[in-house]
Design a protein around this motif. Sequence first.
Motif, PDB file in Angstrom:
ATOM      1  N   ARG A 199       0.657  -1.084   0.033  1.00 53.36           N
ATOM      2  CA  ARG A 199       0.098  -0.076  -0.076  1.00 53.36           C
ATOM      3  C   ARG A 199       0.737   1.186   0.043  1.00 53.36           C
ATOM      4  N   GLN A 309      -8.916   1.667  -3.509  1.00 49.02           N
ATOM      5  CA  GLN A 309      -8.475   0.888  -4.478  1.00 49.02           C
ATOM      6  C   GLN A 309      -7.916  -0.223  -3.833  1.00 49.02           C
ATOM      7  N   PRO A 310      -7.704  -1.444  -4.760  1.00 48.27           N
ATOM      8  CA  PRO A 310      -7.050  -2.565  -4.326  1.00 48.27           C
ATOM      9  C   PRO A 310      -5.525  -2.625  -3.935  1.00 48.27           C
ATOM     10  N   SER A 311      -5.259  -3.386  -3.117  1.00 45.64           N
ATOM     11  CA  SER A 311      -3.707  -3.368  -2.725  1.00 45.64           C
ATOM     12  C   SER A 311      -2.856  -3.710  -4.228  1.00 45.64           C
ATOM     13  N   ASN A 313      -0.925  -6.095  -6.262  1.00 44.89           N
ATOM     14  CA  ASN A 313      -0.549  -7.370  -6.559  1.00 44.89           C
ATOM     15  C   ASN A 313       0.965  -7.357  -6.935  1.00 44.89           C
TER      16      ASN A 313
END
Length: 500
Positions: A199, A309-311, A313
């Motif tokens: 993050r 938002q997504p972490s 990948n």
Amino acid sequence: MRNFFLQKFLLVAALLFPALPTLANTTDDEQALTQYFYHHLLDMNPSLPDLSAIDWTDVSSAQEMVWRAWQQANAQLVEDGLPTLAPLTNEDYNRWILPEDLEPSAIMPFYFGYKGEASERPETGYPMYIFLHGSGEKDEEFALAYNLCRKFEDAPSVYFIPQIPNEGDYYRWWQKSKQYAWERLIRLAMLNPDIDPDRLFFIGISEGAYGSQRLASFYGDYLAGAGPMAGGEPLKNAPAENCFNLAFNLRTGANDTGFYRSTLTSYAQQAFKKLKTGWPDAFNYSISLVPDCAHKIPYGETTPWLAQQPSRNPYPKNVQWENFDMDGQKRHGYFNLWEEENPLGTKSGRVFYTQMINDNVVTLTIDKVSYTVMETRDGIDLRWNKSRKALTTGKLRVYLNPELIDPTRPVTVKANGQVYFYGVLEPSLADMATSVSGYYDKRRIYPASVLVDLAAPLTGIQHAKTNTKQLPVFDLSGRRIQPNQPGIQIDANGQKKIVR
């Protein structure tokens, strides 16, 4: 990641005291790797030590051991680190002295602290926002940045708020001395248990927007996202393709015509839209021209969007990477790709890599990128046409792990239409060591790799006697077979043989 600018006193210390003390309760491998990492961090170009063999059942525990060794080596460094995390309401700031050979008299003050209550710390650690201020008088900009960041509604979070070390014409956040600071910061953030390694965000306003947009394309494999505000870089300076796997938020005033910021923002919007059409799951972006605003826009909308938002990948199977230079420096690696030998040699230019992994087949393209200017205004190049041409030389290491491939089955690696490897991968501590010392990333301790030498694809069939003992072996469909079974076989090194 590069170790290209370490303070001279560290090297002197290493020469005077080259060995670390023996650590209690550690294995021989852990001791050897701690020494290797320590000397690597001091830019002493150490050789890999002899390490134990492992198999795939050992990988998880081996990765933990390698990370401990990396932590221990970093703990021995004499360097300015990150202070103990405290509330961002604490107005005390710290400072880093940047290497003199990169920039004379460069001192970078910074605030480092968390927002929200200490009890709100996420289990995985805090997200960290790196905020870059604008190009006004630096003391005023530093104070403004601190006050703005405290107000953004994104708690719980951690902020790293630097002041640019110096001022002057064409003095930028992405130049060499600042690259040194970002790479130190990323390394230290990965080591800090209070920071979520998936993050990390670059954000900034005005000149800080230019910086955060460039840095997003340069360090995108470390980032969950980026948020330039009131900027707009020419895309040659910040290739959109490199934002393949991160959340990107660019907001610029619709009437911000200075340096064609609104025009360049609209071009970025078009480029991201086109890329998302081809890769709908890979490009996550919000690019907008704020109505009725010139250079000053509302700044409070960016980090709340990023926070949702997504972490990151860390193991995307699909990767796009244009290896471009900033202030004469290029990256050596991006996600699981590591450039062992630049295909262009000493010539200037850019190499574009793509990777797609499907059903244990790694498909690569490795091309030279050429730019043709399509639009120029007032001496500023605004838009280009890009073309690519397949390359035939150069070496690329492809790191792999169980998140990317099934290690129990044969893996095929192709590049530019030719096969460079076919076989079952063997894990090694050496791959773990080189990957963590290259990337500084606790997520990227890769247990296996394949070296692609573009000049040497797999060709021909070797002949072997029936009693060959090279195991395991496979038929052309990838099924494991007995070593004495007649016919065409492929061994674990990808070599074809005829057994009669």
